[in-house]
Motif scaffolding. Structure first.
Motif, mmCIF file in Angstrom:
data_model
loop_
_atom_site.group_PDB
_atom_site.id
_atom_site.type_symbol
_atom_site.label_atom_id
_atom_site.label_comp_id
_atom_site.label_asym_id
_atom_site.label_seq_id
_atom_site.Cartn_x
_atom_site.Cartn_y
_atom_site.Cartn_z
ATOM 1 N N VAL A 62 16.743 -3.787 -2.091
ATOM 2 C CA VAL A 62 16.251 -5.131 -2.388
ATOM 3 C C VAL A 62 15.403 -5.660 -1.232
ATOM 4 O O VAL A 62 14.404 -6.355 -1.441
ATOM 5 C CB VAL A 62 17.418 -6.092 -2.700
ATOM 6 N N LEU A 63 15.781 -5.322 0.002
ATOM 7 C CA LEU A 63 14.971 -5.708 1.164
ATOM 8 C C LEU A 63 13.570 -5.120 1.054
ATOM 9 O O LEU A 63 12.571 -5.816 1.296
ATOM 10 C CB LEU A 63 15.650 -5.230 2.448
ATOM 11 N N VAL A 64 13.467 -3.838 0.688
ATOM 12 C CA VAL A 64 12.160 -3.201 0.524
ATOM 13 C C VAL A 64 11.352 -3.933 -0.543
ATOM 14 O O VAL A 64 10.152 -4.192 -0.373
ATOM 15 C CB VAL A 64 12.332 -1.712 0.148
ATOM 16 N N THR A 65 11.995 -4.295 -1.644
ATOM 17 C CA THR A 65 11.312 -4.976 -2.744
ATOM 18 C C THR A 65 10.786 -6.337 -2.312
ATOM 19 O O THR A 65 9.630 -6.689 -2.597
ATOM 20 C CB THR A 65 12.278 -5.136 -3.938
ATOM 21 N N ALA A 66 11.616 -7.113 -1.625
ATOM 22 C CA ALA A 66 11.202 -8.443 -1.180
ATOM 23 C C ALA A 66 10.122 -8.351 -0.104
ATOM 24 O O ALA A 66 9.144 -9.120 -0.111
ATOM 25 C CB ALA A 66 12.412 -9.212 -0.655
#
Length: 317
Positions: free
Chosen positions: A290-294
């Motif tokens: 999710v960090l990569v996505t954000a």
């Protein structure tokens, strides 16, 4: 539009060299592949697409069988990841036919799981696909993506009907519980579901787009009232989903950039600092994905120049 964090990306690339994506759960596989393709789209760095494409090649057999299929809603997230890989691959890919078979199989499963009394207001929310708002993030963007590309947009009304039932039957209780970790994560993922579903629909169908925008604005307003302070202080998964949904909503002109962008970027900055200090990569794969996505979304242009007149009239790109 923020600058790339080279230290963060360096840690990410180091982790990708060691991660065995075949051992991850379907939800984690789908989220990570999606995030990497979004990062490739934002940066043009082919390393991210190469990893995602290799992962798909390893996970999807030539006959279209998805090796990690769980028979659960998480399979839908992987289906959306397949769409992302295909969209970023401009060279003919012999796996396309296999990937399409997988997408169709996942959609068939999704329709079975969403069939029943979903239009009957006397039934519980289980008549749609889940009693959890966050599960809309797994199902609805893929459902909309598939209908847009292969389904002739025949099920658009079904998709929005499912959102409406969630709004009526599941949303109020989650909103009342905002401020605790479980409710915050559920609501933030729901915001991401709304904005991701908006992005892959045909833009001229304004009423459906506008309904999704209304839901996004309502969800963000609720979190701003009850959860935003927590997001700003704690680098949690819910905060990352919130930051992603808000930044993407700003880029798509569904939210006012001047009003919402700074708080979202502050949350992401805190998460990046935590990732660099504590080296979260590998310690929590779900959080990392999710960090990569954000982070990828934060690199996209939310300025006026990315809107309308220079994009052939498209509302977003």
């Amino acid at each position: 539009m923020k600058e790339r964090n080279i230290i963060l990306e360096g840690k990410l690339k180091s982790w990708l060299l060691s991660v065995d994506i075949e051992k991850l759960a379907a939800k984690q596989q789908g989220q990570l592949i999606l995030g990497l393709e979004k990062l490739y789209q934002a940066t043009g760095d082919a390393d991210y697409h190469t990893f995602a494409k290799k992962a798909v090649d390893n996970l999807v057999a030539e006959d279209g069988t998805y090796a990690k299929a769980e028979g659960s809603l998480s399979d839908n997230l992987f289906g959306n990841a397949l769409f992302a890989v295909r969209a970023m691959d401009t060279v003919y890919n012999p796996q396309d036919t296999a990937a399409e078979k997988t997408e169709k199989a996942i959609l068939k499963q999704e329709k079975v799981m969403t069939s029943g009394a979903r239009f009957d207001a006397t039934e519980t929310c289980a008549g749609t696909f889940s009693t959890k708002l966050s599960d809309a993030y797994l199902t609805q963007p893929f459902y909309m993506n598939y209908e847009t590309k292969f389904g002739g947009k025949e099920q658009y009304n079904d998709i929005i009907a499912q959102f409406n039932i969630l709004q009526e039957k599941a949303y109020p209780s989650v909103e009342n519980e905002l401020g605790n970790a479980a409710a915050d994560l559920e609501m933030a993922a729901y915001a991401a579901a709304a904005v991701d579903t908006m992005e892959v629909m045909e833009q001229p169908l304004y009423e459906i787009f506008d309904r999704l925008r209304q839901i996004l604005k309502q969800v963000v307003a609720a979190m701003n009232t009850k959860s935003l302070d927590t997001f700003a202080k704690e680098a949690r998964e819910a905060g990352l989903f919130y930051a992603y949904a808000v930044l993407k909503g700003c880029r798509m002109k569904a939210l006012i950039t001047e009003k919402y962008e700074k708080a979202a970027l502050d949350i992401l900055e805190a998460a990046e600092a935590k990732a660099q200090e504590d080296d979260v990569f590998g310690a929590d794969t779900a959080y990392t994905a999710v960090l990569v996505t954000a982070y990828a979304e934060s690199l996209r242009n939310r300025e006026y120049q990315d809107y309308g007149r220079t994009k052939g009239g498209a509302l977003w790109s």
